[in-house]
Design a protein around this motif. Sequence first.
Motif, PDB file in Angstrom:
ATOM      1  N   ALA A  68       0.836  -1.207   0.000  1.00 26.26           N
ATOM      2  CA  ALA A  68       0.000   0.000   0.000  1.00 26.26           C
ATOM      3  C   ALA A  68       0.866   1.251   0.000  1.00 26.26           C
ATOM      4  O   ALA A  68       0.595   2.221  -0.721  1.00 26.26           O
ATOM      5  CB  ALA A  68      -0.936   0.001   1.212  1.00 26.26           C
ATOM      6  N   LEU A 110      -5.169  -2.855   1.480  1.00 24.42           N
ATOM      7  CA  LEU A 110      -5.278  -2.678   0.032  1.00 24.42           C
ATOM      8  C   LEU A 110      -6.713  -2.483  -0.439  1.00 24.42           C
ATOM      9  O   LEU A 110      -6.936  -2.245  -1.631  1.00 24.42           O
ATOM     10  CB  LEU A 110      -4.664  -3.889  -0.692  1.00 24.42           C
ATOM     11  CG  LEU A 110      -3.179  -4.128  -0.411  1.00 24.42           C
ATOM     12  CD1 LEU A 110      -2.707  -5.399  -1.102  1.00 24.42           C
ATOM     13  CD2 LEU A 110      -2.342  -2.940  -0.869  1.00 24.42           C
ATOM     14  N   GLN A 138      -6.240   6.773  -1.858  1.00 25.79           N
ATOM     15  CA  GLN A 138      -5.477   6.545  -0.630  1.00 25.79           C
ATOM     16  C   GLN A 138      -6.065   7.272   0.565  1.00 25.79           C
ATOM     17  O   GLN A 138      -6.829   8.220   0.431  1.00 25.79           O
ATOM     18  CB  GLN A 138      -4.031   7.000  -0.822  1.00 25.79           C
ATOM     19  CG  GLN A 138      -3.885   8.464  -1.161  1.00 25.79           C
ATOM     20  CD  GLN A 138      -2.442   8.861  -1.456  1.00 25.79           C
ATOM     21  OE1 GLN A 138      -1.823   9.548  -0.667  1.00 25.79           O
ATOM     22  NE2 GLN A 138      -1.933   8.409  -2.590  1.00 25.79           N
ATOM     23  N   THR A 147      -3.092   3.610   3.546  1.00 27.64           N
ATOM     24  CA  THR A 147      -3.896   2.526   2.972  1.00 27.64           C
ATOM     25  C   THR A 147      -4.359   2.927   1.572  1.00 27.64           C
ATOM     26  O   THR A 147      -4.336   4.100   1.199  1.00 27.64           O
ATOM     27  CB  THR A 147      -5.143   2.250   3.833  1.00 27.64           C
ATOM     28  OG1 THR A 147      -5.979   3.421   3.838  1.00 27.64           O
ATOM     29  CG2 THR A 147      -4.767   1.901   5.261  1.00 27.64           C
ATOM     30  N   THR A 148      -4.776   1.936   0.788  1.00 33.32           N
ATOM     31  CA  THR A 148      -5.369   2.225  -0.513  1.00 33.32           C
ATOM     32  C   THR A 148      -6.826   1.778  -0.499  1.00 33.32           C
ATOM     33  O   THR A 148      -7.242   0.956   0.321  1.00 33.32           O
ATOM     34  CB  THR A 148      -4.629   1.516  -1.660  1.00 33.32           C
ATOM     35  OG1 THR A 148      -4.925   0.107  -1.625  1.00 33.32           O
ATOM     36  CG2 THR A 148      -3.129   1.713  -1.555  1.00 33.32           C
TER      37      THR A 148
END
Length: 400
Positions: A68, A110, A138, A147-148
């Motif tokens: 990520a 993710l 993100q 994080t994505t």
Amino acid sequence: MTKRRVIKFGGTSVADFTKLRNIADYLKNRTEKDEQLVVVVSAMGKTTDELLKNVQLLTASPNEQDLALLLTTGEQQTISYLSIILKELNVPTQAMTGFQAGIRTKGHHLKSKILNIDEQKFEKAFETCDVVVVAGFQGMNELGEITTLGRGGSDTTAVAIASALNVSCEIYTDVAGVYGTDPRLYPAKRLDYVSYEEMMEMSALGAGVLETRSVEIAKNYNIPIYLGQTLSDEKGTWIMAQEEILEKKAVTGVALDKDMDYVTVSYPMNDAALLKKLFEMLEQEEVNIDMISQIVNMDGLQISFTMKDTDASQINKIFTVLNEEYPSMNFNIQENYVKVSVIGSGMRDMSGVASKVFMTLLNNNIPFYQVTTSEISISYVVDQKNGTQAVEKLCSVFEL
């Protein structure tokens, strides 16, 4: 009075510096018309794919937190370049990562979901800037980790910010709106208006125009979305509440989902504990499945379902764990199927759509293996080789 808008540009729209300069000129013109803009951008071109290829040279199972962190660098390059160009054009601009924009997330590193957005970050920026350029895709979780938001995450970023600011959202890409189906498969007409519900179904069923969560957020907060072609004067498509659309068709679109796997699990006994553990692990790994069917007979238990092919690593991980506890369990992941779906809000009130679809497939010798329905859609699993033909025939029958 200053108008505010959220505008999003996809990866193909920002693929090189020439395109970025053209977008910067466009944004400058809009600020000169007394607009304040939040501009959400994706990574340039195939940057994310290239980063993933690099990782594969290192390991087949990267740490998700590290992955990520790496993948978000693509969007950060784009916001930096665009901000540099805008400032060269004397447009007061501030670039923000998801963290700097106050986008708080939770869940899988993710495939995180947005918890909330601190709109005060934007209010503060607009005190001195006309354009705020935000990295899509993100955010930051409760532990301060990057994080994505998963596939199509920049769409979700844009609509979520529009919801937080209570303004409309414009999404620009390489197609001029929403069509009855993928124009590469069939020359369907462009739609002037699509309801949130129809767009959500089309996105979830493989249309690939907008990420499903972004449309769901827009529906929840009644945020109109305009989908158009980047820097084009051609008219696009408005996505809005159903009650605002006067003309309702029985079928609005046909979607083809090629990015799916067909999974079959079999076990020589009807074991409810196995099923319970399977679904618990699917939830834990955040694997979304649909089109579920189950058969229980003298030979034991068989369950089949479809899922996104991007979840292949998670599903293999699940079956590796389950096989240790249930060594007699067999599973098969097949990639030679596709899902064809017919979508339309008019199905609620108009009869005969299902029979028309069945007869179209039967008359053209297109076998199907699983069927599922909702209020406004019917989906079929067919052989990969028949996918395009099924779309063409259904579009023709429903005059799309």
